[in-house]
Design a protein around this motif. Structure first.
Motif, mmCIF file in Angstrom:
data_model
loop_
_atom_site.group_PDB
_atom_site.id
_atom_site.type_symbol
_atom_site.label_atom_id
_atom_site.label_comp_id
_atom_site.label_asym_id
_atom_site.label_seq_id
_atom_site.Cartn_x
_atom_site.Cartn_y
_atom_site.Cartn_z
ATOM 1 N N ALA A 4 0.835 -1.204 0.000
ATOM 2 C CA ALA A 4 0.000 0.000 0.000
ATOM 3 C C ALA A 4 0.870 1.254 0.000
ATOM 4 N N ILE A 5 1.972 1.209 0.725
ATOM 5 C CA ILE A 5 2.898 2.345 0.757
ATOM 6 C C ILE A 5 3.505 2.566 -0.627
ATOM 7 N N ASP A 6 3.946 1.473 -1.255
ATOM 8 C CA ASP A 6 4.510 1.575 -2.607
ATOM 9 C C ASP A 6 3.469 2.098 -3.605
ATOM 10 N N GLY A 26 -7.594 13.060 -7.931
ATOM 11 C CA GLY A 26 -7.745 13.356 -6.509
ATOM 12 C C GLY A 26 -8.346 12.182 -5.759
ATOM 13 N N ARG A 27 -9.351 11.559 -6.355
ATOM 14 C CA ARG A 27 -9.966 10.378 -5.724
ATOM 15 C C ARG A 27 -8.969 9.234 -5.621
ATOM 16 N N ALA A 32 -5.481 5.979 -2.194
ATOM 17 C CA ALA A 32 -4.148 5.481 -1.844
ATOM 18 C C ALA A 32 -3.837 5.760 -0.372
ATOM 19 N N LEU A 33 -4.204 6.941 0.114
ATOM 20 C CA LEU A 33 -3.995 7.258 1.531
ATOM 21 C C LEU A 33 -4.863 6.369 2.413
ATOM 22 N N ASP A 34 -6.123 6.170 2.010
ATOM 23 C CA ASP A 34 -7.009 5.277 2.763
ATOM 24 C C ASP A 34 -6.464 3.858 2.792
ATOM 25 N N ASP A 35 -5.869 3.429 1.674
ATOM 26 C CA ASP A 35 -5.311 2.077 1.602
ATOM 27 C C ASP A 35 -4.140 1.902 2.561
ATOM 28 N N ILE A 36 -3.303 2.935 2.699
ATOM 29 C CA ILE A 36 -2.209 2.855 3.680
ATOM 30 C C ILE A 36 -2.792 2.708 5.076
ATOM 31 N N GLY A 64 3.456 2.689 9.734
ATOM 32 C CA GLY A 64 2.383 2.972 8.793
ATOM 33 C C GLY A 64 1.956 4.426 8.842
ATOM 34 N N ARG A 65 1.790 4.968 10.050
ATOM 35 C CA ARG A 65 1.403 6.373 10.198
ATOM 36 C C ARG A 65 2.488 7.283 9.632
ATOM 37 N N GLY A 66 3.747 6.938 9.882
ATOM 38 C CA GLY A 66 4.856 7.732 9.358
ATOM 39 C C GLY A 66 4.849 7.789 7.844
ATOM 40 N N GLN A 67 4.564 6.667 7.217
ATOM 41 C CA GLN A 67 4.513 6.638 5.754
ATOM 42 C C GLN A 67 3.293 7.392 5.231
ATOM 43 N N LEU A 68 2.178 7.275 5.957
ATOM 44 C CA LEU A 68 0.982 8.025 5.584
ATOM 45 C C LEU A 68 1.259 9.526 5.646
#
Length: 108
Positions: A4-6, A26-27, A32-36, A64-68
């Motif tokens: 998800a990060i990638d 935008g969606r 992608a952010l929601d997926d992380i 995970g939060r850091g990558q988000l």
């Protein structure tokens, strides 16, 4: 979670810095952010099931939060705004809901 990060990094490259829900790009970035966030929560749960350790589980959450935040910072251009957005996304429960009710009542 790593996938998800990638994927979020790739989405940012493909879609630019938009979070506008009125555009496909935008969606896609929002998704992608929601997926992380979703993958992070699943990874935290899996780590706790595996180890029984909240310390290890929280290390996964912090990653995970850091990558988000990192991806959101690239989009927003501001780390403070990105942290606020990340906290909002992670705090939001499952974004789908099921309603049960009598169809006649609902239609009325």
């Amino acid at each position: 979670m790593e996938a998800a990060i990638d994927a979020a990094g790739e989405a940012l490259k493909n879609n630019g810095k938009s979070l506008d829900d009125n555009t496909a790009k935008g969606r896609a970035n929002n998704q992608a952010l929601d997926d992380i966030a979703s993958a992070t929560m699943k990874a935290v749960e899996a780590k706790y099931q595996e180890t029984g350790s909240w310390t290890q589980s929280m290390a996964v959450w912090e990653r995970g939060r850091g990558q988000l935040v990192a991806v959101a910072t690239q989009i927003k251009g501001n780390e403070q705004a990105a942290k606020k957005l990340a906290d909002q996304i992670l705090r939001t429960p499952d974004k789908t809901a099921m309603l049960r009710g009598n169809m006649e009542d609902l239609q009325t």
